[in-house]
Design an enzyme around this catalytic site. Structure first.
Site, short mmCIF file in Angstrom:
data_model
loop_
_atom_site.label_atom_id
_atom_site.label_comp_id
_atom_site.label_asym_id
_atom_site.label_seq_id
_atom_site.Cartn_x
_atom_site.Cartn_y
_atom_site.Cartn_z
N CYS A 42 24.01 7.39 49.08
CA CYS A 42 24.59 7.79 47.79
C CYS A 42 24.51 6.67 46.75
O CYS A 42 24.16 6.92 45.58
CB CYS A 42 26.04 8.23 47.97
SG CYS A 42 27.08 7.07 48.86
N HIS A 79 31.26 6.75 42.54
CA HIS A 79 30.97 5.32 42.74
C HIS A 79 30.62 4.66 41.41
O HIS A 79 30.09 5.30 40.49
CB HIS A 79 29.78 5.14 43.68
CG HIS A 79 30.04 5.51 45.10
ND1 HIS A 79 31.29 5.78 45.60
CD2 HIS A 79 29.19 5.62 46.16
CE1 HIS A 79 31.20 6.06 46.89
NE2 HIS A 79 29.93 5.97 47.25
#
Length: 343
Positions: A128, A248
């Site tokens: 990711c 994130h």
């Protein structure tokens, strides 16, 4: 329009649930949908698009008649991906199992779609954090070759699964109530020690390797080189778990072979599909997990010159790691294959 039989392995987890949300949201052309999970989750009922689906236990015989198998990740990929391919399905896998296999393409559709053509039944979804970073790097790489990357990540607890999210919530409640704070999940449920994540940062994601980098840090280094098809890039990474639920963030320093102005970088990033430039310091506008959660685009801001080197820029990047960092990227691979008659 042709429709396809789809299986979602890991349907009850965070990424599996995101798959289902995106299949409905993007009107993915499925004919039949099979929801698979571990024996523990088998039998659960998942309402989806006006119908109740019963979760089936995944076995090597689960993929008969399946055209596209979306794997949410985890150890199950190693066992079931070969069986799915043998049954005739194309597997798009979110685990790390096949990412560095030279026979398996590692794909971000906006960055290296041509790699899809080389697949032999399995296509790997990158880590990711890697996906979020290369989305910002690719348009810059196209205007000036990148020599070196220094990245520090600030990764949401949802990257550790639903249990990590629940633990953060419980710890915050316990702190506010003056109760003892307990930790059982982070930095990893199977590790010997666990630390409080509420109001804390943990400088470990995954296990440490012999070189003192974590496995997560090495994923970012190795996967970026593979996706960008450039082993000459020098990359170093530090990955940190932060008390944020979702999305994130990454601080990325990039050194180029030639000078790239802030204006040139902004223009290239703004023109790249899947990237949004949010960079207005005068108005205090910049990417934040609070605003990128649940969104498809990766946002880039705080674009500024690095005055310590001749040809460098600093970037601040945010992206929803469950969406673009996992489920959306995988579904986009499937959509690309459908659009180009590759299934």
């Amino acid at each position: 329009m042709k429709k396809y039989n789809v299986a979602v392995l890991g349907a009850t987890g965070a990424v599996g649930q995101e798959f289902l949300m995106l299949i409905e949201e993007r009107r993915f052309p499925f004919a039949e949908l099979k929801m698979l999970a571990s024996k523990r989750s088998a039998g659960k009922i998942i309402p989806f698009m006006g119908r109740d689906y019963t979760v089936e236990e995944a076995t090597t015989n689960s993929f008969k008649g399946v055209d596209i198998a979306l794997f949410a990740g985890g150890a199950a990929s190693k066992e079931f991906a070969p069986a799915a391919v043998k049954a005739g399905a194309v597997v798009i896998d979110n685990s790390s199992t096949f990412r560095m296999d030279p026979e398996v393409p590692l794909v971000v559709p906006e960055v290296n779609p041509d790699a899809i053509k080389t697949h032999k039944g399995i296509i790997a979804n990158p880590n990711c954090s890697t996906i979020i970073m290369v989305m910002a790097l690719k348009p810059l790489y196209d205007i000036a070759k990148i020599k070196r990357i220094v990245v520090s990540t600030y990764q949401a607890v949802s990257g550790g699964g639903k249990e990590a999210m629940a633990e953060l919530e419980q710890q915050v409640q316990d702190i506010v109530a003056g109760r003892e704070v307990k930790a059982h999940i982070l930095p990893g449920a199977k590790l010997a020690k666990h630390y409080q994540i509420a109001f804390n940062l943990i400088p470990q994601i995954d296990v440490f390797k012999d070189n003192l980098y974590t496995k997560e840090e090495m994923k970012m280094i190795d996967e970026t080189k593979k996706i960008m098809s450039d082993d000459s890039m020098r990359i170093t990474a530090t990955t940190i778990r932060v008390p944020v639920y979702r999305s994130h963030a990454e601080s990325v320093n990039v050194e180029f072979e030639r000078e790239v102005s802030v204006e040139e970088a902004r223009k290239a990033l703004a023109a790249f599909d899947g990237v949004m430039v949010t960079d207005n310091p005068e108005e205090q506008e910049y990417p934040m997990p609070l605003f990128t959660s649940g969104k498809n685009d990766v946002e880039v801001g705080r674009i500024r010159k690095d005055y310590s080197i001749d040809s460098g820029l600093n970037l601040w990047i945010c992206g929803d790691q469950i969406r673009k960092g996992a489920a959306l990227n995988a579904l986009q691979i499937a959509e690309y294959m459908i659009q180009n008659d590759m299934i």
